[in-house]
Design a protein around this motif. Structure first.
Motif, PDB file in Angstrom:
ATOM      1  N   SER A  78       1.142   3.454   2.088  1.00 14.66           N
ATOM      2  CA  SER A  78       1.742   3.671   3.410  1.00 14.66           C
ATOM      3  C   SER A  78       2.982   2.809   3.626  1.00 14.66           C
ATOM      4  O   SER A  78       3.733   3.029   4.576  1.00 14.66           O
ATOM      5  CB  SER A  78       0.717   3.343   4.494  1.00 14.66           C
ATOM      6  OG  SER A  78       0.376   1.958   4.447  1.00 14.66           O
ATOM      7  N   ASP A 119      -8.467  -3.634   6.602  1.00 16.54           N
ATOM      8  CA  ASP A 119      -7.724  -2.377   6.688  1.00 16.54           C
ATOM      9  C   ASP A 119      -6.800  -2.450   7.897  1.00 16.54           C
ATOM     10  O   ASP A 119      -6.583  -3.521   8.478  1.00 16.54           O
ATOM     11  CB  ASP A 119      -8.644  -1.158   6.721  1.00 16.54           C
ATOM     12  CG  ASP A 119      -9.653  -1.196   7.855  1.00 16.54           C
ATOM     13  OD1 ASP A 119      -9.353  -1.816   8.898  1.00 16.54           O
ATOM     14  OD2 ASP A 119     -10.734  -0.613   7.715  1.00 16.54           O
ATOM     15  N   THR A 120      -6.278  -1.302   8.318  1.00 12.92           N
ATOM     16  CA  THR A 120      -5.245  -1.306   9.358  1.00 12.92           C
ATOM     17  C   THR A 120      -5.725  -1.879  10.681  1.00 12.92           C
ATOM     18  O   THR A 120      -4.937  -2.459  11.438  1.00 12.92           O
ATOM     19  CB  THR A 120      -4.725   0.121   9.590  1.00 12.92           C
ATOM     20  OG1 THR A 120      -5.837   0.988   9.828  1.00 12.92           O
ATOM     21  CG2 THR A 120      -3.952   0.615   8.392  1.00 12.92           C
ATOM     22  N   GLU A 170      -5.859   2.603   2.645  1.00 13.78           N
ATOM     23  CA  GLU A 170      -5.261   1.499   3.390  1.00 13.78           C
ATOM     24  C   GLU A 170      -6.127   0.245   3.371  1.00 13.78           C
ATOM     25  O   GLU A 170      -5.879  -0.697   4.124  1.00 13.78           O
ATOM     26  CB  GLU A 170      -5.029   1.928   4.853  1.00 13.78           C
ATOM     27  CG  GLU A 170      -4.022   3.051   5.012  1.00 13.78           C
ATOM     28  CD  GLU A 170      -2.660   2.648   4.483  1.00 13.78           C
ATOM     29  OE1 GLU A 170      -2.031   1.775   5.081  1.00 13.78           O
ATOM     30  OE2 GLU A 170      -2.239   3.184   3.441  1.00 13.78           O
ATOM     31  N   HIS A 208       2.598  -0.490   4.031  1.00 12.88           N
ATOM     32  CA  HIS A 208       2.117  -1.735   4.632  1.00 12.88           C
ATOM     33  C   HIS A 208       2.075  -2.845   3.581  1.00 12.88           C
ATOM     34  O   HIS A 208       1.618  -2.635   2.448  1.00 12.88           O
ATOM     35  CB  HIS A 208       0.716  -1.549   5.220  1.00 12.88           C
ATOM     36  CG  HIS A 208       0.714  -0.780   6.508  1.00 12.88           C
ATOM     37  ND1 HIS A 208      -0.209   0.197   6.798  1.00 12.88           N
ATOM     38  CD2 HIS A 208       1.542  -0.844   7.576  1.00 12.88           C
ATOM     39  CE1 HIS A 208       0.048   0.703   7.988  1.00 12.88           C
ATOM     40  NE2 HIS A 208       1.102   0.078   8.482  1.00 12.88           N
ATOM     41  N   LEU A 213       0.831  -1.198   0.000  1.00 15.84           N
ATOM     42  CA  LEU A 213       0.000   0.000   0.000  1.00 15.84           C
ATOM     43  C   LEU A 213       0.867   1.250   0.000  1.00 15.84           C
ATOM     44  O   LEU A 213       2.078   1.188   0.254  1.00 15.84           O
ATOM     45  CB  LEU A 213      -0.935  -0.019   1.209  1.00 15.84           C
ATOM     46  CG  LEU A 213      -1.764  -1.298   1.377  1.00 15.84           C
ATOM     47  CD1 LEU A 213      -2.640  -1.209   2.628  1.00 15.84           C
ATOM     48  CD2 LEU A 213      -2.613  -1.541   0.137  1.00 15.84           C
ATOM     49  N   SER A 243      -5.855  -3.981  -3.796  1.00 13.79           N
ATOM     50  CA  SER A 243      -5.937  -2.680  -3.157  1.00 13.79           C
ATOM     51  C   SER A 243      -7.169  -1.965  -3.710  1.00 13.79           C
ATOM     52  O   SER A 243      -7.331  -1.846  -4.922  1.00 13.79           O
ATOM     53  CB  SER A 243      -4.685  -1.860  -3.457  1.00 13.79           C
ATOM     54  OG  SER A 243      -4.822  -0.551  -2.968  1.00 13.79           O
TER      55      SER A 243
END
Length: 692
Positions: A161, A222-223, A204, A163, A159, A200
């Motif tokens: 970010s 997600d996170t 996130e 991640h 991602l 994706s």
């Protein structure tokens, strides 16, 4: 999350009928569609490879080259190549003592590459590992799965970010289950089933999709959480091959081979699958399937059927390409396709155990604009700006004066007068294109200048190198100071022989040559009228008048290709001599200075003096008469066309006769080099060589 309803099989619309209803054009032959680049062999000298993977950074449509990464495996190695390695032979990203399999590849920003794989010992269970590279090479493998189950068939997504989201299948006596790992959190079970993919779907958030019997199921992750599992679509039969793509708006496209039908399903995570199209009713013999999509208006499906590569592609303009691809020889076993951010297709094909790469990126189109607020007199500055289109990796400007630039825009200064043609060559992954200016850049001489021509000579040659002057004032005299390299040029004399200055019988004339190796100097000073009775002798205004000649010999043994500059300067001697004109009224004027370059070339069979059209070793009115006789009365041609080309424009015409007569009788410009001595033509042209 809204749970998608479990639909039954939608009514099937023939794809051909569907596209005809929408008025979409179809291209059935590859020679009518995009052309592919010359395939690149990635695995020269490497054992048989399999499990091809291709991945592209789709975040930048204007980036060139597009960031392509490729990997494949042998029995105990993972191999990698791509844009970063300029598509050279694959390097080993992992060398294992055990058997490796099923690599999955993705890439992040700044040459960040990640590959998941399975590794097993003999017939024992397999474990999922991750290897990662930040442009400095792949590090040691990181273990992802654990336990005694047999873990295999991984997928990975990174991602924005940073991640990492990884999914895989674990098998035991009770059946198959899908697992996933989000970032640094521990692995969690997703659900029963196998053959998972990570998508994706914006920010996130990811979607884990897997096959549970005949049903495609999904969970949003997600996170901080993992949503409830939901049924995405029931295939009614187990698909032999399938693939899924999504965009940032969570729109979905699924390609599946079910019951000999190649299907394209479209929908979203919230609304479920809402349309189904039949791409092909002849799925028998299909051995491999790959799918890539930017949107529902731009996708490509590729597969291998009966030993042939097949492609079905939709472009944003509505063009559909359905064709067999023959850019790879041999027996193809695998095909992987990926679409870059600009919509171009990239293929990795394994044929006869070798991996190949090709793409259909079109060549860029060169275009540019030239502007100037300058007056067109040397030194003359232009602004250049590329308006080229397409995927461009490099620019190369040729300004026609021996100078180049690789910048897309900027400024360029012409320090010498002349006529210059500008060209721009743009290069991209798809090839090159060149645009040439529709008209020349005309740069005029300043009203006051001194110039040395750029000439070619050969070792041992005696040279008479004219110093040319342009001035719009009457001259009472002039000073010329020069620097040169005495290790190459043996300076013998600074001469007025044959010049207008000699005809004026100057009353003061002095020269000095100071040989001092590579930093040698010389100067000349001329005054026409210094003694009584003062008669006011002065040199008339003119263009390219010969002020003097530099008479020198080129050192024997000087290597071909050697270049040396002869440059005007100031401050030679004590007291210092500067380069100036002494104009009427006792004033001095600093002319614009154009330095000369002497290049050592190969000795030609015959030398010539320009203007000597009848080739009798002198330049006079007879040469002009000879030219006019040849051009208009059927006279013989010159045995030395370059000598007859007195204005050095690359052709023989009436202008050469006029140029000669102007020089001889009307104070016209000095004949271009080689004149007054023998020499080599410094200007390439199409005229024939001199005959004996």
């Amino acid at each position: 999350m809204t749970r998608a309803q479990r639909p039954t099989r939608l009514p099937v619309i023939s794809h051909l009928a569907w596209v005809l209803c929408l008025g979409i054009s179809i291209c059935f032959h590859s020679n009518l569609c995009a052309q592919f680049s010359e395939p690149i062999l990635l695995t020269a000298g490497i054992d048989t490879v399999s499990d091809a993977q291709i991945n592209l950074d789709t975040s930048c449509s204007s980036c060139s080259p597009q960031q392509v990464s490729l990997c494949a495996r042998t029995s105990d190695q993972i191999h990698f190549s791509g844009t970063l390695l300029q598509f050279e032979t694959m390097i080993s990203a992992l060398d294992s003592a055990n058997e490796v399999g099923s690599p999955a590849l993705t890439q992040g920003f700044a040459a960040h590459y990640l590959i998941t794989l399975e590794e097993g010992v003999a017939a024992g269970p397999r474990t999922i590992y991750l290897i990662e590279s930040y442009a400095t090479g792949f590090g040691d493998p990181e273990q992802i799965s654990s336990g005694s189950d047999d873990c295999h068939d991984s997928d990975i997504e990174i991602l924005d970010s940073g991640h990492r989201v990884i999914s895989w299948t674990c098998s035991n006596a009770s059946g198959d289950t899908v697992w996933m790992k989000y970032g640094e959190t521990p692995p969690v079970e997703v659900g029963t089933g196998a053959s998972s993919q990570v998508l994706s779907v914006g920010g996130e958030t990811t979607l884990i999709v897997w096959l549970d019997g005949t049903v495609l199921r999904a969970r949003q992750v997600d996170t901080g959480s993992m949503g409830m599992a939901f049924d995405l679509y029931d295939m009614l039969n187990v698909p032999l091959h399938w693939g899924i793509e999504s965009d940032a708006s969570a729109n979905l496209q699924i390609v599946a081979l079910v019951d000999d039908q190649l299907l394209l399903l479209e929908g979203s995570t919230t609304g479920g699958i809402t349309s189904q199209q039949v791409i092909s009713n002849r799925g028998t013999g299909t051995s491999h399937l790959s799918f890539s999509s930017l949107s529902q208006q731009r996708y490509c499906i590729s597969w291998i059927q009966d030993g042939m590569l097949q492609r079905h592609s939709l472009r944003p303009d509505g063009t559909i390409s359905t064709d067999a691809l023959d850019f790879i020889e041999g027996d193809p076993q695998e095909v992987e396709v990926a679409i870059d951010a600009a919509g171009n297709e990239h293929f990795m094909v394994i044929s006869d155990g070798e991996a190949w790469y090709t793409h259909d990126t079109p060549a860029p189109t060169a275009d540019f604009v030239i502007t100037s607020d300058d007056d067109g007199i040397a030194d003359h500055t232009i602004s250049f700006h590329s308006e080229s289109a397409g995927m461009i990796s490099s620019h190369l400007w040729d300004f026609g004066d021996g100078e180049f630039s690789s910048m897309p825009q900027g400024e360029h200064t012409y320090v010498e007068p002349g006529t210059f043609i500008i060209s721009l060559t743009v290069t991209g992954p798809g090839g090159t294109d060149t645009m040439v200016s529709s008209g020349p850049i005309e740069v005029a001489l300043p009203a006051s200048s001194m110039a040395l021509a750029d000439i070619e000579v050969f070792a041992g040659q005696p040279v008479y190198h004219p110093v040319l002057g342009t001035h719009d004032n009457f001259l009472q005299g002039y000073q010329i100071a020069l620097r040169y390299d005495a290790t190459i040029l043996v300076m013998e004399e600074i001469s007025l022989t044959g010049t207008m200055a000699q005809a004026l019988l100057p009353e003061f004339f002095i020269t000095q040559i100071n040989p001092a190796g590579i930093d040698s100097t010389m100067y000349l000073a001329v005054i026409f009228d210094t003694l009584p009775p003062f008669d006011g002798r002065m040199m008339d205004p003119g263009t390219n008048q010969t002020l003097c000649t530099l008479d020198y010999t080129v050192q024997f043994g000087t290597p071909m290709g050697t270049s040396t500059q002869m440059s005007f300067t100031d401050g030679v001697g004590d007291p210092p001599i500067n380069t100036i004109y002494a104009i009427e009224g006792g004033l001095s004027e600093a002319p614009y200075l154009i330095h000369g370059t002497v290049t050592i070339s190969q000795q030609p069979q015959f030398l010539f003096v320009r203007g000597d059209a009848n080739y009798n070793q002198s330049v006079n009115i007879a040469d002009a008469i000879f030219l006019l006789d040849y051009l208009f009365i059927g006279g013989v041609a010159s045995v030395c066309p370059d000598a007859a080309d007195s204005n050095d424009d690359g052709s023989i015409n009436i202008g050469d006769a006029i140029n000669l007569l102007n020089f001889l009788f009307s104070n016209g410009e000095t004949i271009p080099y080689p004149y007054p001595g023998y020499g080599i033509d410094p200007t390439p042209d199409g005229l024939a060589a001199c005959l004996p």
